[in-house]
Design a protein around this motif. Structure first.
Motif, PDB file in Angstrom:
ATOM      1  N   LYS A 108       0.831  -1.206   0.000  1.00 14.21           N
ATOM      2  CA  LYS A 108       0.000   0.000   0.000  1.00 14.21           C
ATOM      3  C   LYS A 108       0.868   1.260   0.000  1.00 14.21           C
ATOM      4  O   LYS A 108       0.561   2.241  -0.677  1.00 14.21           O
ATOM      5  CB  LYS A 108      -0.928  -0.020   1.217  1.00 14.21           C
ATOM      6  N   ALA A 111       2.103   1.748  -3.493  1.00 18.44           N
ATOM      7  CA  ALA A 111       1.012   2.231  -4.345  1.00 18.44           C
ATOM      8  C   ALA A 111       0.727   3.704  -4.074  1.00 18.44           C
ATOM      9  O   ALA A 111       0.514   4.491  -5.014  1.00 18.44           O
ATOM     10  CB  ALA A 111      -0.241   1.390  -4.121  1.00 18.44           C
ATOM     11  N   ASN A 112       0.743   4.095  -2.798  1.00 18.87           N
ATOM     12  CA  ASN A 112       0.508   5.497  -2.456  1.00 18.87           C
ATOM     13  C   ASN A 112       1.635   6.394  -2.956  1.00 18.87           C
ATOM     14  O   ASN A 112       1.383   7.530  -3.372  1.00 18.87           O
ATOM     15  CB  ASN A 112       0.294   5.657  -0.951  1.00 18.87           C
ATOM     16  N   ARG A 114       3.353   5.852  -5.673  1.00 16.03           N
ATOM     17  CA  ARG A 114       3.144   5.955  -7.128  1.00 16.03           C
ATOM     18  C   ARG A 114       2.023   6.946  -7.458  1.00 16.03           C
ATOM     19  O   ARG A 114       2.074   7.616  -8.482  1.00 16.03           O
ATOM     20  CB  ARG A 114       2.841   4.583  -7.722  1.00 16.03           C
ATOM     21  N   ARG A 115       1.005   7.014  -6.605  1.00 16.29           N
ATOM     22  CA  ARG A 115      -0.131   7.925  -6.827  1.00 16.29           C
ATOM     23  C   ARG A 115       0.150   9.346  -6.363  1.00 16.29           C
ATOM     24  O   ARG A 115      -0.572  10.279  -6.730  1.00 16.29           O
ATOM     25  CB  ARG A 115      -1.363   7.419  -6.070  1.00 16.29           C
ATOM     26  N   GLU A 129      -7.615   7.411  -2.041  1.00 16.01           N
ATOM     27  CA  GLU A 129      -7.798   6.564  -3.238  1.00 16.01           C
ATOM     28  C   GLU A 129      -8.419   7.386  -4.343  1.00 16.01           C
ATOM     29  O   GLU A 129      -9.151   8.265  -4.192  1.00 16.01           O
ATOM     30  CB  GLU A 129      -8.706   5.365  -2.903  1.00 16.01           C
TER      31      GLU A 129
END
Length: 129
Positions: A108, A111-112, A114-115, A129
């Motif tokens: 997670k 992923a965070n 990358r975002r 999200e």
């Protein structure tokens, strides 16, 4: 290494040669000298240190890439460190929960990162999200 400036990347070998207490001390000294007021200087400095540690380690390409992307989007290096630290703080909070999963938390966190964008960080939505 006698001083820290978040706008200039520390030399990785010099940074990692310091013990954790020395790293926190030089980050605190920077903020005191710059007159930066934060609610908890020790906590603030500790998150700086964790991000700088990640940036200095060879196996943390995603963190380095995220920093460069955020700088390219217009953040100062100092603010980019803060943006990454905001994502890290969410990860630390999750790891402190009773049913935490280190593996799930790492995925997670990545992923965070990358975002994460400069715009999301500026609007306080770095990990939404």
């Amino acid at each position: 290494m006698e001083h820290y400036d978040p706008e200039d990347a520390p030399i990785p070998d010099e940074w990692l040669a310091l013990d954790e207490g020395e790293r926190i001390y030089v980050v605190e000294q920077f903020h005191r000298g710059a007159g930066v007021e934060v609610p908890n200087l020790l906590a603030h400095a500790t998150f700086h240190v964790i991000v700088e540690n990640q940036l200095a380690l060879p196996n943390q390409a995603l963190v380095r890439d995220t920093l460069q992307r955020l700088i390219g989007e217009g953040l100062s290096r100092h603010d980019a460190v803060h943006a990454i630290a905001s994502v890290l703080a969410v990860r630390v909070h999750e790891l402190l929960q009773p049913a935490a999963s280190a593996a799930g938390s790492e995925a997670k966190y990545e992923a965070n990162l990358r975002r994460l964008t400069a715009k999301r960080w500026r609007t306080g939505k770095a990990t939404e999200e």
